[in-house]
Every structure is written in structure tokens, then in C-alpha cells.
Write a protein that holds these residues in place. Sequence first.
Motif, PDB file in Angstrom:
ATOM      1  N   PRO A 215       0.818  -1.247  -0.165  1.00 61.94           N
ATOM      2  CA  PRO A 215       0.113   0.049   0.028  1.00 61.94           C
ATOM      3  C   PRO A 215       0.844   1.168  -0.001  1.00 61.94           C
ATOM      4  O   PRO A 215       0.211   2.362   0.026  1.00 61.94           O
ATOM      5  CB  PRO A 215      -0.833  -0.267   1.142  1.00 61.94           C
ATOM      6  CG  PRO A 215       0.044  -0.821   2.203  1.00 61.94           C
ATOM      7  CD  PRO A 215       0.665  -2.059   1.232  1.00 61.94           C
TER       8      PRO A 215
ATOM      9  N   THR B 139      -3.634   4.555   6.586  1.00 62.33           N
ATOM     10  CA  THR B 139      -2.551   4.165   7.747  1.00 62.33           C
ATOM     11  C   THR B 139      -2.307   5.381   8.676  1.00 62.33           C
ATOM     12  O   THR B 139      -1.815   6.435   8.072  1.00 62.33           O
ATOM     13  CB  THR B 139      -1.337   3.401   7.329  1.00 62.33           C
ATOM     14  OG1 THR B 139      -1.867   2.344   6.827  1.00 62.33           O
ATOM     15  CG2 THR B 139      -0.437   3.054   8.581  1.00 62.33           C
TER      16      THR B 139
ATOM     17  N   GLY C 153       0.814   3.912  13.672  1.00 59.07           N
ATOM     18  CA  GLY C 153       0.544   2.810  12.684  1.00 59.07           C
ATOM     19  C   GLY C 153      -0.594   2.004  12.580  1.00 59.07           C
ATOM     20  O   GLY C 153      -0.813   1.061  11.597  1.00 59.07           O
TER      21      GLY C 153
ATOM     22  N   ARG D  14      10.705   5.948  11.491  1.00 59.74           N
ATOM     23  CA  ARG D  14      11.211   5.169  10.224  1.00 59.74           C
ATOM     24  C   ARG D  14      12.137   5.784   9.029  1.00 59.74           C
ATOM     25  O   ARG D  14      13.266   5.291   8.883  1.00 59.74           O
ATOM     26  CB  ARG D  14      10.146   4.497   9.504  1.00 59.74           C
ATOM     27  CG  ARG D  14      10.409   3.142   8.858  1.00 59.74           C
ATOM     28  CD  ARG D  14      10.823   1.983   9.532  1.00 59.74           C
ATOM     29  NE  ARG D  14      11.034   0.694   8.544  1.00 59.74           N
ATOM     30  CZ  ARG D  14      11.489  -0.278   9.305  1.00 59.74           C
ATOM     31  NH1 ARG D  14      11.818  -0.521  10.532  1.00 59.74           N
ATOM     32  NH2 ARG D  14      12.004  -1.259   8.427  1.00 59.74           N
TER      33      ARG D  14
ATOM     34  N   ASP E 192       2.555   2.756   2.199  1.00 55.76           N
ATOM     35  CA  ASP E 192       2.228   3.635   3.378  1.00 55.76           C
ATOM     36  C   ASP E 192       3.427   3.486   4.317  1.00 55.76           C
ATOM     37  O   ASP E 192       3.525   4.360   5.305  1.00 55.76           O
ATOM     38  CB  ASP E 192       1.025   3.425   4.373  1.00 55.76           C
ATOM     39  CG  ASP E 192       0.841   1.955   4.808  1.00 55.76           C
ATOM     40  OD1 ASP E 192       1.995   1.236   4.783  1.00 55.76           O
ATOM     41  OD2 ASP E 192      -0.212   1.628   5.142  1.00 55.76           O
ATOM     42  N   GLY E 193       4.473   2.932   3.904  1.00 58.46           N
ATOM     43  CA  GLY E 193       5.630   2.648   4.698  1.00 58.46           C
ATOM     44  C   GLY E 193       5.472   2.025   6.150  1.00 58.46           C
ATOM     45  O   GLY E 193       6.494   1.909   6.836  1.00 58.46           O
ATOM     46  N   VAL E 194       4.446   1.551   6.223  1.00 56.38           N
ATOM     47  CA  VAL E 194       4.106   0.913   7.759  1.00 56.38           C
ATOM     48  C   VAL E 194       3.694  -0.561   7.508  1.00 56.38           C
ATOM     49  O   VAL E 194       4.092  -1.470   8.325  1.00 56.38           O
ATOM     50  CB  VAL E 194       3.003   1.762   8.559  1.00 56.38           C
ATOM     51  CG1 VAL E 194       2.730   1.059   9.645  1.00 56.38           C
ATOM     52  CG2 VAL E 194       3.312   3.291   8.554  1.00 56.38           C
ATOM     53  N   TRP E 195       2.857  -0.911   6.518  1.00 56.81           N
ATOM     54  CA  TRP E 195       2.503  -2.078   6.260  1.00 56.81           C
ATOM     55  C   TRP E 195       2.743  -2.732   5.028  1.00 56.81           C
ATOM     56  O   TRP E 195       2.714  -1.985   3.986  1.00 56.81           O
ATOM     57  CB  TRP E 195       0.724  -2.188   6.462  1.00 56.81           C
ATOM     58  CG  TRP E 195       0.552  -1.811   7.911  1.00 56.81           C
ATOM     59  CD1 TRP E 195       0.055  -0.617   8.400  1.00 56.81           C
ATOM     60  CD2 TRP E 195       0.446  -2.795   8.985  1.00 56.81           C
ATOM     61  NE1 TRP E 195      -0.232  -0.434   9.492  1.00 56.81           N
ATOM     62  CE2 TRP E 195      -0.335  -1.862   9.768  1.00 56.81           C
ATOM     63  CE3 TRP E 195       0.495  -4.034   9.260  1.00 56.81           C
ATOM     64  CZ2 TRP E 195      -0.357  -2.249  11.346  1.00 56.81           C
ATOM     65  CZ3 TRP E 195       0.345  -4.505  10.496  1.00 56.81           C
ATOM     66  CH2 TRP E 195      -0.100  -3.575  11.586  1.00 56.81           C
TER      67      TRP E 195
ATOM     68  N   ILE F 211       7.542   3.422  14.829  1.00 55.59           N
ATOM     69  CA  ILE F 211       7.368   3.541  13.376  1.00 55.59           C
ATOM     70  C   ILE F 211       7.306   4.719  12.648  1.00 55.59           C
ATOM     71  O   ILE F 211       7.750   4.993  11.593  1.00 55.59           O
ATOM     72  CB  ILE F 211       6.110   2.502  13.067  1.00 55.59           C
ATOM     73  CG1 ILE F 211       5.909   2.622  11.687  1.00 55.59           C
ATOM     74  CG2 ILE F 211       4.920   3.576  13.880  1.00 55.59           C
ATOM     75  CD1 ILE F 211       6.900   1.634  10.838  1.00 55.59           C
TER      76      ILE F 211
ATOM     77  N   ALA G 210      -5.969   4.764  -1.821  1.00 55.79           N
ATOM     78  CA  ALA G 210      -5.340   4.193  -1.004  1.00 55.79           C
ATOM     79  C   ALA G 210      -6.007   2.840  -0.827  1.00 55.79           C
ATOM     80  O   ALA G 210      -7.190   2.771  -0.969  1.00 55.79           O
ATOM     81  CB  ALA G 210      -5.438   4.967   0.310  1.00 55.79           C
ATOM     82  N   ALA G 211      -5.147   1.776  -0.380  1.00 60.38           N
ATOM     83  CA  ALA G 211      -5.710   0.422  -0.206  1.00 60.38           C
ATOM     84  C   ALA G 211      -5.931   0.422   1.182  1.00 60.38           C
ATOM     85  O   ALA G 211      -7.147   0.036   1.518  1.00 60.38           O
ATOM     86  CB  ALA G 211      -4.367  -0.564  -0.477  1.00 60.38           C
ATOM     87  N   VAL G 212      -5.274   0.992   2.242  1.00 62.39           N
ATOM     88  CA  VAL G 212      -5.776   1.162   3.644  1.00 62.39           C
ATOM     89  C   VAL G 212      -5.500   2.723   4.063  1.00 62.39           C
ATOM     90  O   VAL G 212      -4.491   3.220   3.283  1.00 62.39           O
ATOM     91  CB  VAL G 212      -4.853   0.161   4.514  1.00 62.39           C
ATOM     92  CG1 VAL G 212      -5.463  -1.341   4.368  1.00 62.39           C
ATOM     93  CG2 VAL G 212      -3.268   0.320   4.027  1.00 62.39           C
TER      94      VAL G 212
END
Lengths: 68, 461, 458
Positions: free
Chosen positions: A30, B105, B110, C222, A32-35, C219, B101-103
Motif C-alpha cells: 500500500p 494508515t 501505525g 522510520r 504507506d511505509g508501515v504495512w 514506526i 489508498a488500499a488502507v
Amino acid sequence: MSEPVNIRLLQPGTRVVLEGGATAEIVSNPQDGVWVFARFLTSPDDPDRIGSEEMVFAQEIVEVGEAS
Amino acid sequence: MASTNTTGYRRGLVDLGKGQISREIFVNDEIYQEELERIFARAWLLVGHESQIPNPGDFFVSSMGEESVILCRDRAHKVHVFLNSCRHRGMKVCRYDEGNAAVLTCPYHGWSYSTDGRLVGVPYFREAYHGSLDRSRWGLAEVAQLCLYKGTVWASWDPAAPPFLEYLGDFLPYIDLTLDAWDGSDGGTEILSGIQKWRVPCNWKFPAENFSGDSYHNISHRSVDLAGIGPSGSGRRDMPELLMARKLHIAFPEHGHQTTSYLLPKEVALPPAYQHSSVVSEYFRECEEARRNKRGDWGRMIALVGEVFPNTAFLARQPRTLAAWHPRGAHETEVWRWFLVDRNAPAEVKDFLRQYYIRYSGPGGMTEQDDMENWNYAHAASRGTIARRYPYNYEQGTGTEIENYEWESFRVPGVVCDLTRAKSSEHNLRNLYRRWAEFMEADRWEELTSGRRLGRAEAAE
Amino acid sequence: MATTRKDGYRPGLVDISAGQVSREIFVNEEIYREELERLFARVWLFVGHESQIPKPGDYFVSGMGEESVILCRDRAGKVHVFLNSCRHRGMKVCRYDEGNTPVFTCPYHGWSYGTDGQLVGVPYFREAYHEKLDRSRWGLVEVPRTYLYKGTVWACWDSAAPPFLEYLGDFVRYLDLTLDGWDGSEGGTEILGGIQKWRIPCNWKFPAENFCGDSYHNISHRSVDLVGIGPSGTGRRDMRERQMARRLQVAFYERGHQTGVYLFPKDQATPPSYQHSPEVSEYFAHCEEERRKKRGEWGRLIGSPGEIFPNTALHPRQPRTIAVWHPRGAHQTEVWRWYVVDSAAPQEVKDFLRDYYIRYSGPGGMTEQDDMENWNYAHAASRGTIARRYPYSYEQGLGFETENYEWQGLRIPGTVMDITDAKSSEHNLRNLYRRWAEFMEAESWGELATWRLARAAE
Ligand code: FES
Ligand code: FES
Ligand SMILES: [Fe+2]
Ligand SMILES: [Fe+2]
């Protein structure tokens, strides 16, 4: 401490090693750099996870392998 | 500072019998805080247009009252409106204006939400939460009600509010005058490129009352008329109908919506318009004809401006736009303006209109600049200790409203004030504040939906 | 808007057992005004460091809550903290950030105070006052309680508050992790250069809870990890101990203080760090060894962020800093950050650390910028009419606290949450708000010093 992985660069198909030794293959990212969305290939701690697709948290990815 | 509780909103602050309204309702911070609770958290608000989020995962960050909300389309194509605040520690989840966006966040810790608002990603859910966080209870806060109407998206935070169409009531056909294509085809409009956003240092009710039908201030646009930005090369608009139509103020006392519209005569064709471009001129001539055929007597109605209570304005005639007056404190308003065109219009027509719209409306539009100048200075000059003591005058045309207005066999819904001879009236403005006072006083929606008698009684005073 | 009186602070606004805290306590201006009275006027606050005022007449203008205070050393070498407001008509007496002066002269009508606070100069004392003004009653308002601890200066407006060391309790040993030299030498630290001050548009409790031990938000740093600003050229810190140490959150229920710590295994050396400079690397390796020798089992502890209730933050590991979150209204915080180094470290080590500290912390620090971004936007997105209706979640790790935590022969004071495997917890954050709610409800220090009640009962 190992180099942090920039997960935004991970393309679908890439294999990654997770904390605890499980391996997974990126399904989609995705960005988003997180997931990332990944499918578990091996999972020593919890064999039930093998084959399942889950959201994997950036900090759990410790190593990047080859694209399959 | 007048205390709202001792004085009361009606009579005290909003005295429609006398045609007077206290300046306090524009400049008082305490009243403003109550507006956020009693109006913006209960009313139906415009949040966007479906054409802004055509594909699954598309989102547009909008606003309801002071708060940021996410308008988005989930994977199953369903449209949602969420509060743009993470349930974990309140972080603004989405910080872009729009995208796909897919999700969604959250950048802080997070937590990740699917486009249908469910909490789907919690870092260390197994380890730190021991799998016990009830994710189903911590999804994004979603509005209580949502309605898609001819492409526009409306939302309300109040589960007790009536459904959107009931909230609009018989005002609906007037909204259609903005949302249908000029040829009368149902919902045949789309948003023309991006939206414009800017801030004006005045209370949100200054623009709201202006767009409710303040044609009295036309004089302040005189310089624009003289510059001649209109699409036929003079004035600021093509208004040939001015010479033949009835100009009407139409208000819905039990709903708080109102518009200024033109009712054309039955059998007379409109004079030509948009004469700077033969393609555009021809396009509108054809639409005009098609609409008359399709819509019958309703086809004789052309809206000018109007307002859906409390803060959604439409400008139904070219430049055709929707605007939301987002409150940003008692003393500032953030204007968002969407520009509309007929979806099926030829590209040349859309281009022509885009240029005309921008010339006219928005932060750089010549006409809108005049308005902002007036609102800014009016607000500032009304804030002072002394200034607050002097109520504004709203008595123009009091007592000249007509319940069952009809002209050349067309019965016009709503309570009408005919401005053709009177030139101007504050009928519509009084309607806005009548409803405003009802919202500010009512503790429950039942009081707001049964307010018909009350409102009428007062108007009769 | 929830009225505080109606709901009460517990469990209405702060429901620790459900792990939920109302957004009102962050955005409600009425609650904020109560905080100024009930918290900031009653607790011990950090006001500065003795090394900022080494000589008689030296002063440093600090803050307590919203108010300006003067920290100064009088001619006899005694340290004082005064309210920075002239007794005559309230003028801000001292308008510099720091300096040295024989007297503080008010710029308005010229009343002048000695560095011990006494009113010594009154224009036209004979003529206008006919010598009747009782100067001894009109000296600067002095903070009734001050305490110097290993260089740090603390002050409290409330005469009924317990003494500073009792206020800290056993937490003092964790404060030492910031104030002692890295080699374990008592109070072997000093302030590095000036302090940094800047404002952020958020409630002061956003940074306060963050520094209590919110490692869950790592996070959001990062990008800094990827840039690699760390002192060995990667990541943002040297954190090799993560691979061998126990990672703990330690909270003091009765006092509201809390910190993160790393507890090393008994007989293993710390891996090398600061590898971008052989001299610095060598210095820290030496200190590690010394500390283990000097401090025994306790030398196995290294601090990570912590917080002395309510608004003094500790960052004991390099970048080693002390921060104060000064409230500036419900919606703004002024951050003051002091940078701490071993006073005995060689100049090259201090220089290296200065560069690293600034890269990391402060208004231009890469890591701190991430934090501010989060606090700003979180605050703004929590202020609205609708947003306020949704409490925050603090249930992470609820019920997994340990009372007598011990690992490889070291018993850890405080209530502990081992997050080595759990990765994260909100144990310490809950502790902050537990104490916060107690302060907001208690009418007197008698109710707050619960440890005294327990002792009396024994
Ligand atoms: S504030 Fe969104 S995850 Fe913490
Ligand atoms: S205010 Fe200080 S001397 Fe008057
Ligand atoms: Fe206008
Ligand atoms: Fe941080």
C-alpha cells in the motif's frame, strides 16, 4: 542492529524474513511505509499461518530476500 | 457580551417580528461554540461529489463544521464519510487532499483502517495487546447518516436527523436546478477539475445569508459590471431573462432552505446568450429548448442562488457552483467551491465556462472579491463592544410574503416574495435566521420537525 | 463539552481499568485552567541546572507552569527561585534569558531587588513614600521550596508538598541514570551549551505521555532510521543492547513517575557503539566497564525515556537530555530542552555528541520533528465537537504488570512491564494519567501522599 528495511521499495513477489524466522512473500504494497500485504511461506512458531495472507508490520521485517 | 441563556435566541437575539438580529450571533465566541454543537453536529452538510471518488480506494479529504473528514469509496464501491482522527491517540489519519489508498494508515503508531473504516492493522496486536484489543470497536468514527443525491454527497452526525430528502422537503426541485444538466437531464452534471479553497476573515453566516438571496448588494458589483466580464462581453452575467421573467424569493420556513429564482413566461423564447462563442451560444440555445420540452412548466424555472440550511450554497446559473462555508472559529470562514458543468457538454463549452467561472468566482474571481471585501469589513466593524449593541436591520419586505404564489399557471412551491417590482427583499434572509434560532433552541429533533406552526406564527407578527 | 464537575475525573474522564481516557482532558480549556491550579501550583518542577549559574549574581530566567521565574545565585552563593513579576505593578522584572547582575531593576518605575530577592531600591523612598513603605514586605515573591540534586534545580510553590526526595521516592535511582556520568560517577554531568526553546501547537500532555515510554510510535521515526543519523552511521541510535537486554517499563503508582529501561544480562559486555569516531567509541567502552565495576548489579541498567510527574522528561541515553513541557494554554506547549554530557568527557567526545544531539533532538532535530508532527495533528484532530466524543485507547498490556520484577539477580524497584517480547505497552502512560486524575481530584497533599498513610497504618 541490522539495517532498517525500506518497505516502500518492496515489490509484489519479493520474499522477506520476519522477526522470529518466518518467511513471507509480498502480495501487494500500500506504500504507506508501515504495512505490506504478504503471504506466509514458512512459520516456525505458528504453522497455521502458512499460506495465509496478512498485513505485516514494517518493524517485523528484518531481511529482504530474492523475488520469487 | 449578551448571555445566550438569559436572553434566548428568539426575540432576544433573532427578532423576526421586528426584523432585527443582534450582531452577537455573528461575533460572540460562546454562541459560536453552541453553533458547533447544535447546528453543525446535527444538520445535513455537503461533503463532496461522487465524481471526485470514482474508483474503489479513492478518497477526498473534506470537512464538516470545523472537523476534517474522509470521503472515500471502499472496495465494494460503497461511499463512506469518516472522522479524520485516529481512534488510538487522535492523530489526523489522512493528511493528503485526495488520492487512492488500499488502507488508511495513521502516521503516529501505525494503526491502519480499511476503506470501509474497519481497524485492520494494529502493530504488535499479538505481542503488545495479547490479541485482546476488540478491533471491531475501534474503527474510524463514521457519520450517522449519508446520502448520495445526483452525484452530490451529504452527511449528518445525528442519527435522529430526518433522512436527507425529508430534510430538503419540497426544496428538492430547486437543488435539481443546479444538479441537472441545463437541458433538464437528470443529474447530468460533473465537477469541473479541482475545487478552490480559501479563507475569509468573517463569520460563516455572512456568506450564508448573502447566498440565501441578497440581491440588494448588486450595487457593490457595479465595477465588475462596468469591466464587463460577462460571457457576451458586457456586464458580469448574461441575464436576458431579467427583462421578461418574474424574479422570486422562495423560502421554506419549516426547513430553512431558500433560493432566488427566475420564472420565465410561458410561451416566450429566451433571447440569445453566450455570444462570445457561437459554439457555446448554440449549446445553451439547444439546452434551453430541450429543457422546456422535457420539464414542461418546471422548465421555465431558472435558479440564481440558494442555500441549503445551514452552510451549503449553490449558484445554479452559470457560473454554476456549489460552496460550503466551513466555520473556522467565530471570526473566520473557509470557503470550498466546487465548479459544475454539464457532463455531456462539448469540450469547447467546458473550456469557455471554466474561464468564465474563474473570472467570476473563487478567491481570484472579480465578483467574489467584492463580496469578500464586504464580509471582511462588516465582520470586523461589528465585533466591537459598542458595535455589538446595534442590531442589524432585516425588515425589507416584511409582510409581503405570499403562500400560494402562481404565475401564468405555474404554482411555485414555497413561501414566495415577488421581487420583480420590489427589486429586493430580505424574506429569504429572515428564513435563514428563523431556522437558525430554532436549531439553537431545540434540544431534540422532534422540536425541529414540528416547528411549522411556531415559525409561521412568528412570521405573521 | 463535558463539564468536569459533573463527570468527575475518575472514572468519567480517566478510566484506567477500562484503558480509556477522554479527549476532553487534552482540549478542554476549563480542565486546563484547573491543571494550572491543581497540578502546576502543587508539584515539584524542574527549573534549571546549577552549571547555568555558577557565580554569584548569575541568573537564568526559567518557567514554572505558565509563569516566568528567575533562577539565581545570590552574593552568598545561595540559589533562589523568584516569581519574575515586580511587586509594585507586576512588571516582568528581568527580561533577559540569562546573565549576571548585582540587582534586578524593574523597568517600569525602577524598584530594584537584590539577588536574594530583597527590595533594595525604591525611587523617592524618602520623598514620595515618606520612608513609610515597609521594604521588607515587598521583596520578590520567592518559591517556598527549592532543592538542588546533582546539579539540577527543582522548585515547588506548595509548602505542604513533601520534600523533593520523598516526592521522587525510589524513582531517584532512575533519575540518576541521567544525572550521573556514564561511568557511574555521582552527578558527573553538565549542561552542554545553551538550551533550546520552541513552541508546538498541542496540549502539554502529548509530549509528556510520549516521553513516559511510548515506544509504540517508533514506526513514525522510520524515515530517520533509513537516513541513518546514528552515531555508528546507521539507524537513529546505537541500540545494540536491544538484542541482549530485557526491555522494561517501570512505573511508580503512588507518585506518577515512570521510565523505560534496558536491563543487561549479568556477565555479558555491552557491544561496541559510537563507531564513527574511535575516540568516542573508546570513551564509551571505558565508561561501560567502569560503571559496571562501580555500580555492581545496578550498573546493568541503562535508561530510556522517562518522566518525572508531571512535565519533566528524561532522555538518559545519548542524546542525553532533560526537557520541560511548559503549558501555554490548552492548545500550546513550549518545550525547553537541556543537553547533558559527562563533565569529565574529553572535548572531542563532547563535540561529537553535540553534533549528534542536534541532529536528533530539538526543533531542527530529525527525530523530534516527527514527534511534533504527530502531536500537532493529533491535537488539532481531537479538538472538534465530534472528535471529543471518542476516548483514546490505553489498554495495551493492561493486566500484565509485575510487582516484584527480578531478572538475573537484580530486583527492579517499581511496577514493571516486561516488553521484551510484548514489544510495547501503555503501562507507563496509564500511570501518568492515574496520577494526573488523583491530582485533579485531591483537595490536599494529605490525600496525595498515600505512602505516608500506608506507613502510618503500619
Ligand atoms: S494515534 Fe493513530 S496509531 Fe496512535
Ligand atoms: S511595576 Fe515595577 S516598579 Fe512599578
Ligand atoms: Fe455578490
Ligand atoms: Fe519519538
